[in-house]
Design a protein around this motif. Structure first.
Motif, mmCIF file in Angstrom:
data_model
loop_
_atom_site.group_PDB
_atom_site.id
_atom_site.type_symbol
_atom_site.label_atom_id
_atom_site.label_comp_id
_atom_site.label_asym_id
_atom_site.label_seq_id
_atom_site.Cartn_x
_atom_site.Cartn_y
_atom_site.Cartn_z
ATOM 1 N N THR A 1 66.988 -21.498 25.934
ATOM 2 C CA THR A 1 65.962 -20.728 25.218
ATOM 3 C C THR A 1 66.500 -19.378 24.742
ATOM 4 O O THR A 1 67.513 -18.886 25.242
ATOM 5 C CB THR A 1 64.745 -20.480 26.119
ATOM 6 O OG1 THR A 1 65.203 -19.803 27.290
ATOM 7 C CG2 THR A 1 64.078 -21.776 26.520
ATOM 8 N N GLY A 2 65.776 -18.814 23.765
ATOM 9 C CA GLY A 2 66.096 -17.458 23.311
ATOM 10 C C GLY A 2 67.160 -17.421 22.233
ATOM 11 O O GLY A 2 67.393 -16.379 21.636
ATOM 12 N N GLU B 1 69.072 -20.751 30.187
ATOM 13 C CA GLU B 1 69.321 -19.453 29.556
ATOM 14 C C GLU B 1 70.793 -19.401 29.189
ATOM 15 O O GLU B 1 71.614 -20.088 29.813
ATOM 16 C CB GLU B 1 68.999 -18.320 30.542
ATOM 17 C CG GLU B 1 67.536 -18.283 30.909
ATOM 18 C CD GLU B 1 67.248 -17.318 32.055
ATOM 19 O OE1 GLU B 1 68.196 -16.643 32.516
ATOM 20 O OE2 GLU B 1 66.090 -17.279 32.478
#
Ligand code: NAD
Length: 249
Positions: free
Chosen positions: A186-187, A216
């Motif tokens: 994500t991100g 992450e």
């Protein structure tokens, strides 16, 4: 021991930027390569501001001339490059019947041919050093298949096969070659652009993961840090799944 020099591609954002930060923390001088030079400069600037060594490099991994120029600049500034992270990639969800020749060729050119080009350009430094670490960022989509990602999954499957073959050729030279296939990190720009096209919401996808969370960028950077280290001289040709258990084996 002299400072190791690492090159990370697709390093202006997301997973690549986090890998740069991590390798700099590990004590390496880092080449931050991307088509997006402003983003690369920002990442390199952060590393330097934190006391590390980094330089931004503009190139498309699909262009041998640009890659050669960028790698030469990195060599001249910091010395021979003995750690390479082939991370640059593009993705997108397109039903198979709508995949055009242009999309197929562009995906292969960046994800697969780019990995080949950058590796070939950097390799002489590793051969001279009788030591090297090549880490290719593939994808769990190549392991499991993903509907709507025929071009992407095929290109990343190629990256896994490329890893295995190079491990056989380069092992006798002291160079290890491994790949890390992420799942749902994500991100990043790639994840945020595609998450609404996925069959499940991020919350549902997290509940499907054995570890009950999505990934992450730091999860990938941790694995790359290990694979780039002295500790992994006996690890080569491997697919190191960092995926919360989404794909096992
Ligand atoms: N985010 C995920 O969930 C996920 C999952 C599986 C695999 N991956 C893989 O991880 C890698 C990084 O993904 P991300 O999510 O950080 O993506 P991202 O889109 O956030 O970042 C990719 C970077 O690559 C750069 N780039 C694109 N084309 C390039 C080219 N021709 N030459 C040089 N740089 C180029 C972009 O400018 C960008 O900075 C990719 O190879 C991707 O396929 C990501």
């Amino acid at each position: 021991m002299s400072q190791k020099v690492a090159l990370v591609t697709g390093a202006a954002a997301g997973i690549g930027a986090e890998i740069c930060r991590r390798l700099a923390q590990d004590g390496m001088a880092v080449g931050v390569l991307d088509v997006n030079i402003e983003g690369a400069q920002k990442v390199a600037g952060e590393i330097v501001a934190n006391g590390g060594k980094a330089m931004a490099l503009q190139a498309s991994v699909a262009d041998r001339g640009e890659v050669t120029g960028a790698v030469n600049a990195l060599r001249q500034t910091f010395g021979p490059v003995t750690v390479l992270v082939n991370n640059a990639g593009i993705a997108g969800f397109v039903p198979f019947e709508q995949v055009t020749d242009e999309l197929w060729d562009r995906t292969m050119a960046i994800n697969l041919k780019g990995t080949f080009i950058v590796t070939q350009v950097v390799l002489p430094d590793m051969k001279d050093a009788h030591w090297g670490r090549i880490i290719n960022i593939s994808s769990s989509s190549a392991q499991s298949g993903t509907a709507g990602m025929a071009a992407y999954s095929s290109s990343k499957g190629g990256v896994i096969s490329f890893t295995k073959t190079l491990a056989l050729e380069l092992g006798p030279l002291g160079i290890t070659v491994n790949n890390v296939p992420p799942a749902s990190i994500t991100g990043t720009i790639m994840y945020e652009e595609n998450k609404n096209l996925m069959p499940m919401t991020p919350e549902q996808a997290a509940q499907m993961m054995p570890v009950r969370r999505l990934g992450e960028a730091a999860d990938i950077a941790n694995a790359v840090s290990w694979l780039a280290s002295e500790a992994t001289g006996y690890v080569t040709g491997q697919t190191i799944g960092v995926n919360g258990g989404r794909v096992i084996g």
